[in-house]
Design a protein around this motif. Structure first.
Motif, short mmCIF file in Angstrom:
data_model
loop_
_atom_site.label_atom_id
_atom_site.label_comp_id
_atom_site.label_asym_id
_atom_site.label_seq_id
_atom_site.Cartn_x
_atom_site.Cartn_y
_atom_site.Cartn_z
N LEU A 1 0.83 -1.21 0.00
CA LEU A 1 0.00 0.00 0.00
C LEU A 1 0.86 1.26 0.00
N GLY A 2 1.94 1.23 0.77
CA GLY A 2 2.81 2.40 0.80
C GLY A 2 3.40 2.71 -0.57
N ALA A 3 3.88 1.66 -1.25
CA ALA A 3 4.46 1.88 -2.58
C ALA A 3 3.39 2.27 -3.59
N GLY A 4 2.24 1.63 -3.53
CA GLY A 4 1.19 1.92 -4.50
C GLY A 4 0.61 3.32 -4.36
N VAL A 5 0.34 3.73 -3.13
CA VAL A 5 -0.21 5.07 -2.91
C VAL A 5 0.82 6.13 -3.28
N THR A 6 2.07 5.91 -2.91
CA THR A 6 3.12 6.87 -3.26
C THR A 6 3.26 7.02 -4.78
N ALA A 7 3.22 5.88 -5.48
CA ALA A 7 3.33 5.93 -6.94
C ALA A 7 2.13 6.63 -7.56
N THR B 1 6.04 10.19 -12.68
CA THR B 1 7.32 10.76 -12.29
C THR B 1 8.35 9.65 -12.15
N LEU B 2 9.57 10.04 -11.84
CA LEU B 2 10.63 9.05 -11.67
C LEU B 2 10.33 8.12 -10.49
N THR C 1 10.09 4.11 -10.86
CA THR C 1 11.02 3.30 -10.08
C THR C 1 10.27 2.29 -9.21
N LEU C 2 9.23 2.74 -8.54
CA LEU C 2 8.46 1.84 -7.68
C LEU C 2 7.78 0.74 -8.48
N MET C 3 7.23 1.07 -9.64
CA MET C 3 6.54 0.07 -10.44
C MET C 3 7.51 -0.92 -11.09
N VAL C 4 8.68 -0.44 -11.49
CA VAL C 4 9.70 -1.37 -12.01
C VAL C 4 10.13 -2.33 -10.91
#
Length: 328
Positions: A129-135, A141-142, A146-149
């Motif tokens: 959730l942290g990575a998904g919401v941040t992305a 953006t970069l 980066t998070l999705m890669v």
């Protein structure tokens, strides 16, 4: 709500009944003979028939299944005469290999699987959730790329590969943690967590990657809704807009995934438990498959089905609290 819950509970009972009937029938038509395995290699035909009778395998399948269902709710006696075994409520039969009630085996292994599933679930929710919401909040953006890669890379790695790499890097090379050996929570929370942190990470990395991608798409869709613009136009703080309105609305598909994933893991993670040597339900299921221990296989199958349908029921009930637009 009460009528909805009653209908769903009736559906749960029907699903469990259908799964038990299908699984029981599959075991019945298999070519392997559990009586021969229990009797041994030097078993005479007379002794084999006696064993088959004591195990109830000489009865029609409908009667065997009926006695199995009755035993779950009232217990039953297996065999006859001085060698008869009383199986108390709830009776899922006796293990052919261990001569131990299947229910006792399941309850002995279940705390390990629950500990593994609960810790991994907390980690993958926080990371995913942290990575998904941040992305989602930094779309295109970069940071987003980066998070999705990273999420795609983590989702592409099988759990057995991640487990082996963690063992090799953290235990063999760094020597930071001991090799996992399950310690009961009551014996010491720190020892309990230290022995489970690597299995938690192995599972969490895989699931967090899927949750990151799903939560990103859900948040992007939710943040484009008209009520988000209205909330911002009213001057609400951005944190309130994101958490209370955006994330809460986008949690519905996440809850669905979480119910299925957690329900499945509660019945054992076969690969993870086998690699890390954890004596959980998944490892019990694998050993039962190797030895054709049919009562244990049937017991684990029903336990897995129970956890999955109950988890899905709990998720359906949570929908109304997460999204006020849902009504039963």
């Amino acid at each position: 709500m009460i009528l909805y819950l009653a209908r769903r509970l009736a559906g749960v009972a029907g699903v469990l009944l259908a799964i038990s009937a299908i699984t029981f029938t599959i075991f019945y038509v298999l070519p392997s003979d559990p009586a021969a395995a229990a009797c041994g290699k030097s078993c005479s035909p007379e002794r084999l028939e006696l064993v088959r009778h004591s195990m109830g395998l000489d009865q029609p399948i409908w009667r065997q299944f009926g006695e199995f269902l009755a035993g779950i709710f009232s217990g039953r006696t297996l065999g006859e005469g001085p060698h008869a075994l009383r199986c108390g409520f709830p009776c899922f039969g006796y293990s052919y290999e261990n001569a131990i009630p299947v229910w006792d085996l399941l309850m002995d292994r279940l705390p390990v699987s629950v500990s593994l599933a609960a810790g991994a679930a907390v980690l993958w929710l926080l990371l995913g959730l942290g990575a998904g919401v941040t992305a989602a909040l930094r779309k295109d953006t970069l940071v987003d790329r980066t998070l999705m890669v990273g999420a795609v890379a983590a989702a592409s790695m099988p759990v057995y590969f991640t487990s082996v790499m963690l063992i090799y890097g953290v235990i063999r090379i760094a020597g930071v943690l001991p090799y996992p050996t399950y310690t009961d929570l009551t014996a010491g929370p720190l020892d309990w967590a230290a022995n489970l942190v690597l299995p938690w990470l192995a599972l969490a990395l895989l699931y967090a990657a899927m949750y990151a991608r799903q939560s990103r798409s859900s948040m992007i869709e939710a943040m484009a809704e008209p009520y988000i613009r209205t909330a911002r136009a009213k001057g609400m703080p951005e944190r309130t807009v994101v958490v209370k309105h955006g994330l809460r609305s986008g949690m519905t598909p996440i809850l669905t995934l979480f119910g299925m994933d957690l329900g499945g893991l509660l019945a054992g993670a076969v690969i993870t438990e086998s690699i890390f040597g954890l004596p959980g339900v998944g490892r019990l299921f694998y050993d039962a498959l190797v030895r054709s221990d049919q009562p244990v296989i049937l017991g684990v199958t029903l336990l897995a089905a129970f956890f999955i349908v109950i988890a899905n029921l709990a998720v359906d009930l949570l929908y109304a609290f997460v999204d006020p637009r849902v009504r039963y």
